[in-house]
Design a protein around this motif. Structure first.
Motif, PDB file in Angstrom:
ATOM      1  N   SER A  44       0.832  -1.210   0.000  1.00 43.59           N
ATOM      2  CA  SER A  44       0.000   0.000   0.000  1.00 43.59           C
ATOM      3  C   SER A  44       0.863   1.255   0.000  1.00 43.59           C
ATOM      4  O   SER A  44       0.470   2.282  -0.563  1.00 43.59           O
ATOM      5  N   GLN A  88      -7.227   0.405  -0.623  1.00 47.02           N
ATOM      6  CA  GLN A  88      -7.474  -0.707   0.294  1.00 47.02           C
ATOM      7  C   GLN A  88      -8.505  -0.290   1.342  1.00 47.02           C
ATOM      8  O   GLN A  88      -9.394  -1.065   1.672  1.00 47.02           O
ATOM      9  N   ASP A 178      -5.661  -2.027  -4.886  1.00 49.31           N
ATOM     10  CA  ASP A 178      -5.047  -2.431  -3.627  1.00 49.31           C
ATOM     11  C   ASP A 178      -6.026  -3.281  -2.819  1.00 49.31           C
ATOM     12  O   ASP A 178      -6.918  -2.757  -2.163  1.00 49.31           O
ATOM     13  N   GLU A 179      -5.834  -4.584  -2.882  1.00 51.60           N
ATOM     14  CA  GLU A 179      -6.676  -5.543  -2.150  1.00 51.60           C
ATOM     15  C   GLU A 179      -8.170  -5.287  -2.355  1.00 51.60           C
ATOM     16  O   GLU A 179      -8.949  -5.259  -1.403  1.00 51.60           O
TER      17      GLU A 179
HETATM   18 MG   LIG Z   1      -1.953  -2.741   2.150  1.00 50.82          MG
END
Ligand SMILES: [Mg+2]
Ligand SMILES: Nc1ncnc2c1ncn2[C@@H]1O[C@H](COP(=O)(O)OP(=O)(O)OP(=O)(O)O)[C@@H](O)[C@H]1O
Lengths: 261, 472
Positions: A44, A88, A178-179
């Motif tokens: 991240s 995220q 991001d995720e």
């Molecule tokens: Mg992360």
């Protein structure tokens, strides 16, 4: 000519702590890359640094997007060039409806908004509404979403879908996810996977940050990278994800002499 | 910005270069000399042709005003010179009934304020105050038919003397405070509204007014009586031209909510930066009635305004929603007062303030529960948003409880625009200014969504103007 994002020897620190310690990576329009790495390895941090978050200090290195030095630019200018980050942890903006926000954002990245304020800087309401409705339908997002306050009180999964809706509306050239799969139920992972797949093409390059191969079942990456201790230590193809699935990160740590934190 | 329509100011016919500081060149037909004394008051009464009881009322209030010491609390009033103000200006000889009768230059000003447009949309009646006198007052037929009286207060005194006399000054007596006394002595214009029992007025009643003469005080006087079981929404919007020397605005608004009635009073004010805006607003609410104040304060040099509700009988409810935007050189001292004088009464105060470029906003609140007023509930929420380190926000809550069987909650929050929020919006292509404007508009959205559409548009537009050039 396809555009590319080239990261050279990038170092990023957060509050004085070096997190990304010399990272090299190139993502072209039309390519799909996956970035995997244990918790806290800096995924991240890389994503935020690329987008220009003020808390993430770039200590050295280069990020060139289509020949332009991105590191000199404000986050909104990066967005206008065609960079996108699906967060995220998306931030809530109480009182601002998703539709109002997106209309301004879409107008900005499509070059219809200067610093001006009036209607004529915005894409026409009717056109915007139609487009939003279509994209929401494709993503299986409920109509009421448009009127809700941005990420405010959204469930974890709703936030992630709203990120993909923004991706679809803003039509970036390079997107970092991001995720985006974490917190999604099984059906939602499929919907998000299939939707991103539809967006993928010669116009879009994607860097997918994930811990689970499930999303990658829908969006097959051509390249897989492993981030450990602030550097990409392995790059390969699909087989890397399979190896991680069975053996975890330990063999890679051992191979590169990195201790677990 | 609840709906995207609220962004489309042009759709409402208000031009994009809508300026809040314009000044039309209109010659007042009468202007008193500066300062106030008994002869100025007498002259005013003569010109207006007022009944003797009002003349005596004014003179008595003037004596009270003379005796009151200068107000010491709230904001800084040391620059305010009562002798340097015109107390009475009249722009045309009589109130106008229809749009066609309104003089062309005055119309032009209204045009720029968007009145004809608003009227075409859904106005039930327009009362617009021009300088100290109401020059345009239009009541559509429906209001007449259902027995609703909506007049400027001067006319109401002539046409409904008994009704006005019965309530005038009973909610806010002249001796209440220095500025109520001043208003009682020098008042001019304002609205008088009477809604008969059981009548529900479907559309907001609107009054536009503005200051247009340098150094001129505005002392309008509004009285609203909602009879049993009736409903009305009164809207007052105001934009003022910019002047260099000080100006005083000191209104009095009195409201009576009879049994089972429901009154909402909405104000948006955007005064020029030299205006002292010192307003007394009070409502009394009887059995099962409901009073709501919605109050937006922008601009001015100093605003002191604390709409209040006295809940006199069981089941009464008072809601006050207030928002203040203090920018450079401005002090918004705003708040709310609720008095629970009877059992099972309920109040809710929501205050939102924004301070920017060294501006100062204060919340001053008063919650009072009388002895024996059992089962009362009061909920106070104060949110302050501070945009930079030079700006300031304070809260001065007072809670007086004479009864243990009560439920009072007070929440106060101070926040800054979050770096994460700015980054999120900017990462989607918004400039820093667009992003912070959006966050501020989101912050006041709970208030804006209570406003009629064109006021919501105006409010968002005003915020945008306030935010322009704020990010360096
Ligand atoms: Mg992360
Ligand atoms: N805003 C921040 N403030 C303080 N520390 C931070 C911040 N962002 C990242 N860090 C620190 O930097 C390191 C890397 O964090 P990062 O969020 O980049 O990891 P990650 O690889 O994304 O992990 P995860 O898989 O858990 O999401 C961690 O030690 C983290 O605590």
């Amino acid at each position: 000519m396809s555009k590319d994002l080239v990261i050279k020897d990038l170092q990023i620190s957060v509050q004085g702590n070096p997190i990304i310690k010399g990272l090299n990576l190139a993502v072209k329009q039309g390519e799909i890359h996956a970035l995997m790495g244990p918790n806290g390895s800096g995924k991240s941090t890389l994503a935020n640094g690329l987008m220009g978050h003020p808390l993430y200090d770039i200590d050295s290195g280069e990020v060139i997007f289509n020949g332009v030095d991105v590191l000199e630019l404000e986050p909104n200018e990066r967005a206008k060039l065609g960079l996108f980050l699906a967060f995220q942890y998306p931030t809530a903006i109480p009182g601002v409806s998703l539709a109002n926000f997106l209309r301004l954002a879409v107008s900005a990245v499509r070059g219809q908004s200067g610093n001006g304020s009036g209607e004529d800087h915005l894409i026409p309401m009717r056109e915007f509404r139609r487009e939003l409705r279509d994209k929401m339908k494709q993503l299986g997002v409920d109509d009421s979403f448009a009127r809700r306050y941005l990420n405010d009180g959204f469930s974890g999964g709703e936030k992630k879908r709203a990120e993909i809706l923004q991706l679809a509306m803003l039509e970036p050239k390079i997107a970092i996810l991001d995720e985006t799969d974490s917190g999604l139920d099984i059906d939602a992972v499929r919907i998000v996977g299939e939707s991103v797949n539809k967006l993928v093409g010669p116009e879009l390059g994607v860097l997918i940050i994930t811990h689970y191969p499930r999303l990658l079942d829908y969006i097959r990456p051509q390249f897989v990278h492993i981030l450990l201790d602030g550097r990409i230590v392995e790059s390969g193809g699909w087989e890397l994800t399979q190896m991680l699935e069975t053996e975890g990160y330990d063999p890679i740590r051992e191979k590169h002499g990195i201790k677990e934190e | 910005m609840a709906t995207s329509e609220k962004n489309t100011i042009e759709e409402l016919g208000i031009s994009k270069d809508y300026q809040y500081g314009f000044h039309d060149d209109i010659k007042p037909t009468f202007k008193s000399r500066k300062g106030l004394d008994e002869s100025v008051i007498n002259e005013m009464c003569d010109i207006k042709g007022e009944p003797d009881w009002m003349r005596q009322y004014r003179l008595n209030a003037y004596r009270i005003f003379k005796e009151k010491p200068m107000t010491k609390w709230g904001g800084d009033l040391s620059q305010l010179d009562f002798d340097d103000i015109y107390y009475y200006v009249k722009a045309s000889d009589r109130s106008e009934r229809s749009w066609d009768d309104v003089p062309e230059d005055i119309k032009k000003t209204f045009d720029r304020l968007g009145i004809p447009e608003a009227e075409r949309k859904f106005l039930a009646g327009v009362g617009a105050q021009y300088d100290s006198e109401v020059v345009y007052h239009n009541i559509v037929e429906e209001l007449d038919k259902i027995g609703v009286i909506f007049l400027d207060t001067d006319t109401a005194i002539k046409e409904y003397p008994d009704l006005v006399k019965k309530y005038f000054g009973t909610i806010i007596p002249s001796a209440d405070n220095q500025f109520a006394a001043l208003n009682s002595a020098a008042w001019s214009g304002g609205s008088f509204v009477y809604v008969p029992p059981g009548v529900k007025v479907e559309y907001p009643l609107q009054a536009y007014f503005r200051i247009n003469t340098e150094n001129m005080g505005q002392f309008e006087r509004t009285l609203i009586i909602a009879d049993e079981g009736s409903q009305v929404h009164y809207v007052e919007g105001c934009t003022a031209p910019t002047y260099s020397s000080e100006s005083l605005h000191s209104a009095v608004v009195e409201i009576v909510c009879m049994k089972g009635s429901r009154v909402r009073y909405t104000t948006i004010q955007n005064w020029a930066n030299n205006v002292y805006n010192l307003v007394t607003k009070r409502a009394v609410a009887y059995e099962d009635s409901q009073m709501e104040w919605v109050d937006g304060n922008l601009g001015s040099k100093l605003t002191m305004k604390y709409p209040s509700v006295y809940m006199m009988e069981p089941g009464a409810r008072g809601d006050i929603l207030s928002i203040a935007f203090a920018s450079k050189g401005q002090h918004q001292d705003a708040g709310a007062k609720v008095y629970h004088c009877a059992p099972n009464t309920t109040s809710q105060i929501t205050s939102k303030s924004i301070s920017k470029d060294g501006g100062r906003s204060s919340y001053r609140g008063w919650v009072d529960v009388a002895k024996g007023a059992k089962g009362c509930k009061s909920h106070v929420v104060c949110d302050a948003l501070i945009l930079d380190k030079d700006s300031r926000s304070d809260t001065y809550p007072v809670i007086e409880i004479g009864e243990s069987d009560t439920n009072i909650e007070h929440e106060a929050r101070v926040s800054k625009i979050g770096e994460e929020q700015l980054f999120y919006l900017m990462s989607r292509g918004l400039s820093e200014e667009e992003a912070s404007t959006m966050i501020v508009n989101g912050f006041i959205e709970p208030l804006v969504k209570e406003l009629p559409m064109e006021y919501a548009v105006e409010m968002n537009r005003l915020i945008q103007l306030q935010m322009e050039g704020s990010v360096g």
